[in-house]
Design a protein around this motif. Structure first.
Motif, mmCIF file in Angstrom:
data_model
loop_
_atom_site.group_PDB
_atom_site.id
_atom_site.type_symbol
_atom_site.label_atom_id
_atom_site.label_comp_id
_atom_site.label_asym_id
_atom_site.label_seq_id
_atom_site.Cartn_x
_atom_site.Cartn_y
_atom_site.Cartn_z
ATOM 1 N N TRP A 101 39.304 33.974 1.959
ATOM 2 C CA TRP A 101 40.370 34.818 1.252
ATOM 3 C C TRP A 101 39.980 35.549 0.318
ATOM 4 C CZ3 TRP A 101 45.665 32.082 2.753
ATOM 5 C CH2 TRP A 101 45.816 32.066 4.112
ATOM 6 N N ALA A 102 39.481 34.723 -0.814
ATOM 7 C CA ALA A 102 38.880 35.192 -2.208
ATOM 8 C C ALA A 102 37.968 36.251 -1.809
ATOM 9 C CB ALA A 102 38.185 34.172 -2.762
ATOM 10 N N ARG A 103 37.044 36.249 -0.991
ATOM 11 C CA ARG A 103 36.278 37.461 -0.635
ATOM 12 C C ARG A 103 36.870 38.649 0.004
ATOM 13 N NH1 ARG A 103 33.198 33.138 1.684
ATOM 14 N NH2 ARG A 103 33.637 34.102 3.768
ATOM 15 N N LEU A 104 37.895 38.519 0.852
ATOM 16 C CA LEU A 104 38.431 39.466 1.499
ATOM 17 C C LEU A 104 39.427 40.170 0.516
ATOM 18 C CD1 LEU A 104 39.343 37.868 4.952
ATOM 19 C CD2 LEU A 104 37.494 39.416 4.497
ATOM 20 N N GLU A 141 41.855 40.389 9.419
ATOM 21 C CA GLU A 141 42.248 39.384 8.485
ATOM 22 C C GLU A 141 42.550 40.037 7.117
ATOM 23 O OE1 GLU A 141 41.569 34.850 7.051
ATOM 24 O OE2 GLU A 141 39.767 36.125 7.740
ATOM 25 N N ARG A 142 41.659 40.888 6.666
ATOM 26 C CA ARG A 142 41.508 41.555 5.243
ATOM 27 C C ARG A 142 42.946 42.655 5.183
ATOM 28 N NH1 ARG A 142 36.768 43.465 5.336
ATOM 29 N NH2 ARG A 142 37.494 45.500 6.420
ATOM 30 N N HIS A 143 43.275 43.149 6.145
ATOM 31 C CA HIS A 143 44.285 44.103 6.219
ATOM 32 C C HIS A 143 45.623 43.293 5.948
ATOM 33 C CE1 HIS A 143 47.091 47.393 6.750
ATOM 34 N NE2 HIS A 143 47.713 46.725 7.729
ATOM 35 N N THR A 144 45.663 42.253 6.820
ATOM 36 C CA THR A 144 46.909 41.490 6.754
ATOM 37 C C THR A 144 47.113 40.917 5.347
ATOM 38 O OG1 THR A 144 46.534 40.688 9.150
ATOM 39 C CG2 THR A 144 48.045 39.454 7.654
ATOM 40 N N LEU A 145 45.970 40.395 4.666
ATOM 41 C CA LEU A 145 46.062 39.799 3.335
ATOM 42 C C LEU A 145 46.369 40.536 2.480
ATOM 43 C CD1 LEU A 145 43.014 37.217 3.466
ATOM 44 C CD2 LEU A 145 45.625 36.581 3.473
ATOM 45 N N ARG A 146 45.694 41.843 2.300
ATOM 46 C CA ARG A 146 46.000 42.839 1.206
ATOM 47 C C ARG A 146 47.378 43.306 1.483
ATOM 48 N NH1 ARG A 146 40.117 46.010 0.587
ATOM 49 N NH2 ARG A 146 39.072 44.107 0.068
ATOM 50 N N ALA A 147 47.846 43.695 2.619
ATOM 51 C CA ALA A 147 49.115 44.147 3.105
ATOM 52 C C ALA A 147 50.228 43.038 2.368
ATOM 53 C CB ALA A 147 49.405 44.467 4.240
#
Length: 328
Positions: free
Chosen positions: A32-35, A311-317
């Motif tokens: 998650w830190a990377r994404l 996963e990146r989009h979900t976390l950033r959103a």
């Protein structure tokens, strides 16, 4: 919004397990830190110590409860997102007061597979957001021709992972010489480590490799014909996602953490603790030429859920929503 005009919003990402633990919580937090890095600045730590940040993203309701409570008291206007682990969902949040306080203080609850929403207690269920885990594609590795069938199991030796069920299944196959079983994971329970060492003597086809570096573990998953995960408690095991991403079929216990990743109709599920059923599935992999391709095809249908871009989009959103800013 960011406390410093013009700077990136800062996320304090708290995980009770750092790199030395080499477990699922650590792999989730580091991924998650990377994404999130890029549009956000990420502070990855085992505890919030008062550092300046705009959002608290914490893993584990009970073990991060101190950080969550301190953040809420010091700056109640700043949001908290709480990622629920397997032991949260299927144990702690149902009876532990600290874990329940964390649920109440969090503005969003992150769960890692679709079945987990149903396991969040009703008063907090509308806070839940599903964020499937992802893995980067691994190197292409040639799977050896059969026989023998190469089986791998990955997980530290502890009760939640239920290695005893896998061991009992292997004893049922002791008379066959067409399989090999590699077991990766450190002995968090020394009694289970003792049993693993004894099993190597009893069943020469079984090899306990202890803990291995992550890259080597992924390579062994990719080289295997099938991965076994017999856990009785899981949130959303990364090892299953890694197997799916590698094209390695999975045999897994029918628990919510597996069903939520693989789907209720996945043909490689067996009852928790059902050693005989697991042994039967392994025998089918040995004896039925269509079995492994069928498992691979069923897993491939779920693979798009585990792509890093999703996963990146979900976390950033999620972070943008908490910060009331456009999604980067």
């Amino acid at each position: 919004m960011s406390s410093t005009p013009g700077s990136r919003p800062r996320i304090c990402l708290v995980t009770p397990a750092l790199a030395a633990a080499n477990n699922g919580n650590w792999h989730t937090a580091s991924r998650w830190a990377r994404l999130l890095d890029g549009p956000f600045e990420v502070l990855l730590t085992d505890r919030w110590r008062g550092e300046a940040a705009d959002v608290l993203l914490a893993l584990h309701a009970r073990r991060s409860a101190e950080s969550i409570a301190a953040w809420a008291q010091a700056q109640p206007h700043k949001p908290i997102a709480l990622a629920l682990t397997g032991t949260d969902l299927y144990r702690d949040i149902h009876h532990d007061a600290d874990a329940q306080r964390s649920l109440a203080l969090a503005r969003r609850l992150v769960v890692l597979q679709e079945r987990a929403v149903d396991d969040v207690p009703a008063p907090w269920r509308d806070k839940a957001v599903v964020c499937f885990p992802s893995v980067e594609p691994g190197p292409a590795v040639a799977c050896p021709p059969t026989p023998p069938l190469q089986i791998v199991m990955v997980g530290h030796l502890r009760a939640e992972k239920d290695p005893a069920t896998a061991w009992a299944a292997l004893r049922r196959l002791a008379g066959r010489g067409d399989w090999r079983f590699q077991h990766v994971g450190g002995a968090l329970d020394e009694a289970l480590g003792t049993q693993a060492r004894a099993l190597q003597v009893e069943l020469p086809a079984y090899e306990w490799l202890d803990a291995l570096p992550h890259a080597e573990t992924r390579e062994r998953i990719a080289r295997a014909h099938v991965l076994v995960n017999a856990s009785v408690v899981e949130g959303a095991p990364t090892v299953v996602v890694e197997a799916v991403a590698s094209g390695t079929p999975v045999l897994a216990s029918r628990i919510p953490g597996h069903v939520g990743l693989l789907g209720a109709d996945y043909p490689g599920l067996f009852g928790p603790g059902a050693a005989a059923a697991l042994a039967t599935l392994i025998e089918r992999c040995l004896d039925e030429p269509a079995m492994l391709p069928a498992l691979s095809a069923a897993a491939a249908l779920r693979a798009p859920l585990f792509e890093p871009a999703r996963e990146r989009h979900t976390l950033r959103a999620l972070m943008a929503d908490l910060l009331e800013m456009p999604c980067p």
